[in-house]
Scaffold this motif. Sequence first.
Motif, PDB file in Angstrom:
ATOM      1  N   GLY A   2       1.368  -1.090   0.129  1.00  0.00           N
ATOM      2  CA  GLY A   2      -0.002  -0.229   0.090  1.00  0.00           C
ATOM      3  C   GLY A   2       0.726   1.462  -0.099  1.00  0.00           C
ATOM      4  N   ILE A   3       0.127   2.266  -0.189  1.00  0.00           N
ATOM      5  CA  ILE A   3       1.137   3.704  -0.363  1.00  0.00           C
ATOM      6  C   ILE A   3       0.296   4.513   1.580  1.00  0.00           C
ATOM      7  CG2 ILE A   3       0.673   4.023  -2.757  1.00  0.00           C
ATOM      8  CD1 ILE A   3      -1.686   5.401  -1.864  1.00  0.00           C
ATOM      9  N   VAL A   4      -0.175   3.343   2.048  1.00  0.00           N
ATOM     10  CA  VAL A   4      -0.054   4.125   3.779  1.00  0.00           C
ATOM     11  C   VAL A   4       0.400   3.094   4.160  1.00  0.00           C
ATOM     12  CG1 VAL A   4      -1.401   4.724   5.844  1.00  0.00           C
ATOM     13  CG2 VAL A   4      -1.724   6.099   3.096  1.00  0.00           C
ATOM     14  N   ILE A   5       1.159   3.329   5.124  1.00  0.00           N
ATOM     15  CA  ILE A   5       1.948   1.460   5.306  1.00  0.00           C
ATOM     16  C   ILE A   5       1.863   2.177   7.435  1.00  0.00           C
ATOM     17  CG2 ILE A   5       4.290   0.891   6.532  1.00  0.00           C
ATOM     18  CD1 ILE A   5       4.046   0.463   3.239  1.00  0.00           C
ATOM     19  N   LYS A  72      -6.017   8.763  10.807  1.00  0.00           N
ATOM     20  CA  LYS A  72      -5.026   9.260   9.718  1.00  0.00           C
ATOM     21  C   LYS A  72      -4.679   8.495   8.366  1.00  0.00           C
ATOM     22  CE  LYS A  72      -1.930  11.154  11.457  1.00  0.00           C
ATOM     23  NZ  LYS A  72      -1.488  12.425  10.807  1.00  0.00           N
ATOM     24  N   ILE A  73      -5.806   7.603   8.422  1.00  0.00           N
ATOM     25  CA  ILE A  73      -5.713   6.688   6.985  1.00  0.00           C
ATOM     26  C   ILE A  73      -6.149   8.152   5.638  1.00  0.00           C
ATOM     27  CG2 ILE A  73      -6.210   4.999   5.777  1.00  0.00           C
ATOM     28  CD1 ILE A  73      -5.325   3.167   7.579  1.00  0.00           C
ATOM     29  N   ASP A  74      -7.157   8.457   5.764  1.00  0.00           N
ATOM     30  CA  ASP A  74      -7.948   8.950   5.847  1.00  0.00           C
ATOM     31  C   ASP A  74      -7.413  10.974   4.965  1.00  0.00           C
ATOM     32  OD1 ASP A  74     -10.031   7.754   5.258  1.00  0.00           O
ATOM     33  OD2 ASP A  74     -11.042   8.181   7.549  1.00  0.00           O
ATOM     34  N   GLU A  75      -6.117  10.525   6.329  1.00  0.00           N
ATOM     35  CA  GLU A  75      -5.641  12.293   5.758  1.00  0.00           C
ATOM     36  C   GLU A  75      -4.494  12.129   4.961  1.00  0.00           C
ATOM     37  OE1 GLU A  75      -2.481  14.201   8.771  1.00  0.00           O
ATOM     38  OE2 GLU A  75      -4.655  14.051   9.960  1.00  0.00           O
ATOM     39  N   GLU A  76      -4.066  10.583   5.083  1.00  0.00           N
ATOM     40  CA  GLU A  76      -2.482  10.822   4.111  1.00  0.00           C
ATOM     41  C   GLU A  76      -2.978  10.277   2.913  1.00  0.00           C
ATOM     42  OE1 GLU A  76       1.100   9.812   4.727  1.00  0.00           O
ATOM     43  OE2 GLU A  76       0.208  11.020   6.564  1.00  0.00           O
ATOM     44  N   LEU A  77      -4.156  10.053   2.465  1.00  0.00           N
ATOM     45  CA  LEU A  77      -4.798   9.282   1.623  1.00  0.00           C
ATOM     46  C   LEU A  77      -5.234  10.348   0.999  1.00  0.00           C
ATOM     47  CD1 LEU A  77      -6.615   6.292   1.877  1.00  0.00           C
ATOM     48  CD2 LEU A  77      -4.414   6.360   0.272  1.00  0.00           C
ATOM     49  N   ALA A  78      -5.672  11.435   1.073  1.00  0.00           N
ATOM     50  CA  ALA A  78      -5.878  12.760   0.880  1.00  0.00           C
ATOM     51  C   ALA A  78      -5.036  13.782   0.093  1.00  0.00           C
ATOM     52  CB  ALA A  78      -6.640  13.958   1.792  1.00  0.00           C
ATOM     53  N   PHE A  79      -3.911  13.488   0.603  1.00  0.00           N
ATOM     54  CA  PHE A  79      -2.653  14.158   0.261  1.00  0.00           C
ATOM     55  C   PHE A  79      -2.645  13.699  -1.069  1.00  0.00           C
ATOM     56  CE2 PHE A  79       2.430  13.840  -0.897  1.00  0.00           C
ATOM     57  CZ  PHE A  79       2.936  15.080  -0.521  1.00  0.00           C
ATOM     58  N   TYR A  80      -2.714  12.490  -1.693  1.00  0.00           N
ATOM     59  CA  TYR A  80      -2.638  11.366  -2.807  1.00  0.00           C
ATOM     60  C   TYR A  80      -3.694  11.079  -3.765  1.00  0.00           C
ATOM     61  CZ  TYR A  80       0.751   9.176  -0.994  1.00  0.00           C
ATOM     62  OH  TYR A  80       2.624   8.641  -0.095  1.00  0.00           O
ATOM     63  N   SER A  81      -4.756  12.408  -2.928  1.00  0.00           N
ATOM     64  CA  SER A  81      -5.588  12.233  -4.087  1.00  0.00           C
ATOM     65  C   SER A  81      -5.731  13.995  -5.180  1.00  0.00           C
ATOM     66  CB  SER A  81      -7.172  12.802  -2.783  1.00  0.00           C
ATOM     67  OG  SER A  81      -7.371  11.945  -2.594  1.00  0.00           O
TER      68      SER A  81
END
Length: 81
Positions: A2-5, A72-81
Motif C-alpha cells: 500500500g501507499i499507507v503503511i 490518519k489514513i484518510d488524512e494520508e490518502l487525501a494527500f495523494y488525491s
Amino acid sequence: MGIVIVEVCDASLINTLNIEEVLEAEYPEVAVIKSDCLSFCGICKLKPYAMVNNKRVFAKTPEECLNKIKAKIDEELAFYS
C-alpha cells in the motif's frame, strides 16, 4: 504493498482487535506490518498504538485508537488525491 503503511508492535494493546484484517479490507491502499518491537519502549503496554506512515497514533482504548488510525489514513490518502 500500500501507499499507507500501518506498523503495529506485537505487544501493543491494539492487537486485541484484528486491525490487519479490518484496515486492509476497508482500505486497499493500506499495508499493515506487524513487528516484534517498534522501539517505543513501554508505550505498547500502556496504551494501544500504531504507526501510520511513521506517525505515532495512540488512544485510551483499542476502538478509539482504531478510529484515530482510520482518520490518519484518510488524512494520508487525501494527500495523494
